[in-house]
Design a protein around this motif. Structure first.
Motif, PDB file in Angstrom:
ATOM      1  N   ARG A 211      65.312 -27.425  79.089  1.00 58.73           N
ATOM      2  CA  ARG A 211      66.394 -27.272  78.250  1.00 58.73           C
ATOM      3  C   ARG A 211      67.693 -26.503  78.708  1.00 58.73           C
ATOM      4  NH1 ARG A 211      64.905 -24.261  73.789  1.00 58.73           N
ATOM      5  NH2 ARG A 211      63.395 -23.396  74.999  1.00 58.73           N
ATOM      6  N   PHE A 212      68.971 -27.296  78.617  1.00 60.29           N
ATOM      7  CA  PHE A 212      70.254 -26.801  79.165  1.00 60.29           C
ATOM      8  C   PHE A 212      70.960 -26.577  77.831  1.00 60.29           C
ATOM      9  CE2 PHE A 212      68.514 -29.624  81.974  1.00 60.29           C
ATOM     10  CZ  PHE A 212      68.171 -28.976  83.253  1.00 60.29           C
ATOM     11  N   LYS A 213      71.852 -25.437  77.824  1.00 58.08           N
ATOM     12  CA  LYS A 213      72.618 -25.258  76.804  1.00 58.08           C
ATOM     13  C   LYS A 213      73.978 -25.644  77.607  1.00 58.08           C
ATOM     14  CE  LYS A 213      70.513 -22.017  74.089  1.00 58.08           C
ATOM     15  NZ  LYS A 213      70.443 -20.623  73.471  1.00 58.08           N
TER      16      LYS A 213
ATOM     17  N   PRO B 203      70.883 -19.844  81.854  1.00 57.62           N
ATOM     18  CA  PRO B 203      69.983 -20.872  82.977  1.00 57.62           C
ATOM     19  C   PRO B 203      69.344 -21.903  81.941  1.00 57.62           C
ATOM     20  CG  PRO B 203      68.970 -18.624  82.474  1.00 57.62           C
ATOM     21  CD  PRO B 203      70.181 -18.595  81.758  1.00 57.62           C
ATOM     22  N   PRO B 204      68.770 -22.905  82.845  1.00 56.66           N
ATOM     23  CA  PRO B 204      68.027 -23.783  82.202  1.00 56.66           C
ATOM     24  C   PRO B 204      66.626 -23.132  81.830  1.00 56.66           C
ATOM     25  CG  PRO B 204      68.384 -24.597  84.406  1.00 56.66           C
ATOM     26  CD  PRO B 204      69.075 -23.237  84.278  1.00 56.66           C
ATOM     27  N   VAL B 205      65.951 -23.607  80.594  1.00 56.81           N
ATOM     28  CA  VAL B 205      64.610 -23.108  80.273  1.00 56.81           C
ATOM     29  C   VAL B 205      63.596 -24.021  80.638  1.00 56.81           C
ATOM     30  CG1 VAL B 205      63.324 -22.436  78.194  1.00 56.81           C
ATOM     31  CG2 VAL B 205      65.748 -21.561  78.438  1.00 56.81           C
ATOM     32  N   PHE B 206      62.538 -23.820  81.292  1.00 59.01           N
ATOM     33  CA  PHE B 206      61.438 -24.833  81.809  1.00 59.01           C
ATOM     34  C   PHE B 206      60.381 -24.553  80.637  1.00 59.01           C
ATOM     35  CE2 PHE B 206      57.599 -25.815  83.604  1.00 59.01           C
ATOM     36  CZ  PHE B 206      57.804 -27.237  84.051  1.00 59.01           C
ATOM     37  N   GLU B 207      59.723 -26.137  80.442  1.00 60.48           N
ATOM     38  CA  GLU B 207      58.540 -25.709  79.719  1.00 60.48           C
ATOM     39  C   GLU B 207      57.678 -27.082  80.247  1.00 60.48           C
ATOM     40  OE1 GLU B 207      60.454 -26.613  75.852  1.00 60.48           O
ATOM     41  OE2 GLU B 207      60.122 -24.423  74.943  1.00 60.48           O
ATOM     42  N   GLY B 208      56.534 -26.849  80.353  1.00 61.74           N
ATOM     43  CA  GLY B 208      55.530 -27.717  80.916  1.00 61.74           C
ATOM     44  C   GLY B 208      54.366 -27.853  80.131  1.00 61.74           C
TER      45      GLY B 208
ATOM     46  N   ALA C  68      79.394 -22.662  85.535  1.00 59.13           N
ATOM     47  CA  ALA C  68      80.320 -22.606  84.504  1.00 59.13           C
ATOM     48  C   ALA C  68      80.080 -23.514  83.538  1.00 59.13           C
ATOM     49  CB  ALA C  68      81.724 -22.684  85.391  1.00 59.13           C
ATOM     50  N   MET C  69      79.363 -24.643  83.567  1.00 59.60           N
ATOM     51  CA  MET C  69      79.150 -25.485  82.686  1.00 59.60           C
ATOM     52  C   MET C  69      78.007 -25.273  81.822  1.00 59.60           C
ATOM     53  SD  MET C  69      77.513 -29.147  84.070  1.00 59.60           S
ATOM     54  CE  MET C  69      78.698 -29.254  85.442  1.00 59.60           C
ATOM     55  N   TYR C  70      77.282 -23.919  82.062  1.00 61.81           N
ATOM     56  CA  TYR C  70      76.225 -23.714  81.298  1.00 61.81           C
ATOM     57  C   TYR C  70      76.364 -22.431  80.531  1.00 61.81           C
ATOM     58  CZ  TYR C  70      73.918 -26.642  84.615  1.00 61.81           C
ATOM     59  OH  TYR C  70      73.421 -28.107  85.297  1.00 61.81           O
ATOM     60  N   LYS C  71      75.629 -22.443  79.340  1.00 60.15           N
ATOM     61  CA  LYS C  71      75.688 -21.278  78.447  1.00 60.15           C
ATOM     62  C   LYS C  71      74.070 -20.555  78.904  1.00 60.15           C
ATOM     63  CE  LYS C  71      78.831 -21.000  75.930  1.00 60.15           C
ATOM     64  NZ  LYS C  71      79.898 -20.017  75.290  1.00 60.15           N
TER      65      LYS C  71
ATOM     66  N   THR D   2      76.165 -27.575  73.592  1.00 55.39           N
ATOM     67  CA  THR D   2      75.580 -28.783  73.205  1.00 55.39           C
ATOM     68  C   THR D   2      74.033 -28.626  74.031  1.00 55.39           C
ATOM     69  OG1 THR D   2      77.549 -30.126  72.977  1.00 55.39           O
ATOM     70  CG2 THR D   2      75.311 -31.246  73.088  1.00 55.39           C
ATOM     71  N   LEU D   3      73.013 -28.874  73.191  1.00 54.56           N
ATOM     72  CA  LEU D   3      71.775 -28.548  73.890  1.00 54.56           C
ATOM     73  C   LEU D   3      71.105 -30.082  74.501  1.00 54.56           C
ATOM     74  CD1 LEU D   3      69.109 -26.869  74.118  1.00 54.56           C
ATOM     75  CD2 LEU D   3      68.237 -27.923  72.075  1.00 54.56           C
ATOM     76  N   PHE D   4      70.994 -30.074  75.913  1.00 51.51           N
ATOM     77  CA  PHE D   4      70.353 -31.205  76.596  1.00 51.51           C
ATOM     78  C   PHE D   4      68.825 -30.863  76.989  1.00 51.51           C
ATOM     79  CE2 PHE D   4      74.681 -32.116  76.970  1.00 51.51           C
ATOM     80  CZ  PHE D   4      74.816 -33.258  77.170  1.00 51.51           C
ATOM     81  N   SER D   5      67.998 -31.689  77.131  1.00 48.97           N
ATOM     82  CA  SER D   5      66.738 -31.628  77.550  1.00 48.97           C
ATOM     83  C   SER D   5      66.329 -32.871  78.766  1.00 48.97           C
ATOM     84  CB  SER D   5      65.730 -31.779  76.623  1.00 48.97           C
ATOM     85  OG  SER D   5      64.297 -31.448  77.189  1.00 48.97           O
TER      86      SER D   5
END
Length: 104
Positions: free
Chosen positions: A7-9, A92-97, A87-90, A52-55
């Motif tokens: 997940r990316f903010k 770090p990404p959050v990993f889930e498996g 700079a484009m992120y709020k 904006t949330l991306f996954s």
């Protein structure tokens, strides 16, 4: 089956740039043993918090296939320039498996 998600903010205003990075990346996932499918998902904008949330979702035949990929040169190449885009992120990404328990 195994699903790996990040997940990316993405900072408001950087959504198109973020999507372009994914569209234009040099991905060799289709050649990786055990890889099944990739999807990039865009959620709703959170104007109050400025993102904006991306996954990203990848589907693998097994968790072992996914872990083997994370140790490969293909993985290192795919993530080589990730730090250049902080700079484009709020945050770090959050990993889930997830191991799939049931599916149709």
């Amino acid at each position: 089956m195994y699903i790996a998600m990040n997940r990316f903010k993405v900072s408001t205003g950087s959504e198109t740039e973020f999507e372009d990075v994914w569209r234009n990346r040099d991905s060799s996932l289709s050649q990786v043993p055990g890889f099944v499918e990739f999807r990039l998902l865009r959620g709703k904008a959170n104007a109050e918090d400025g993102y904006t949330l991306f996954s990203s979702h990848t589907l693998w035949k097994s968790e072992e296939d996914f872990l083997n990929w994370t140790k490969s040169e293909n993985f290192r190449a795919a993530h080589r320039n990730a730090g250049d885009r902080k700079a484009m992120y709020k945050g770090p990404p959050v990993f889930e498996g997830f191991n799939v328990v049931e599916g149709i």
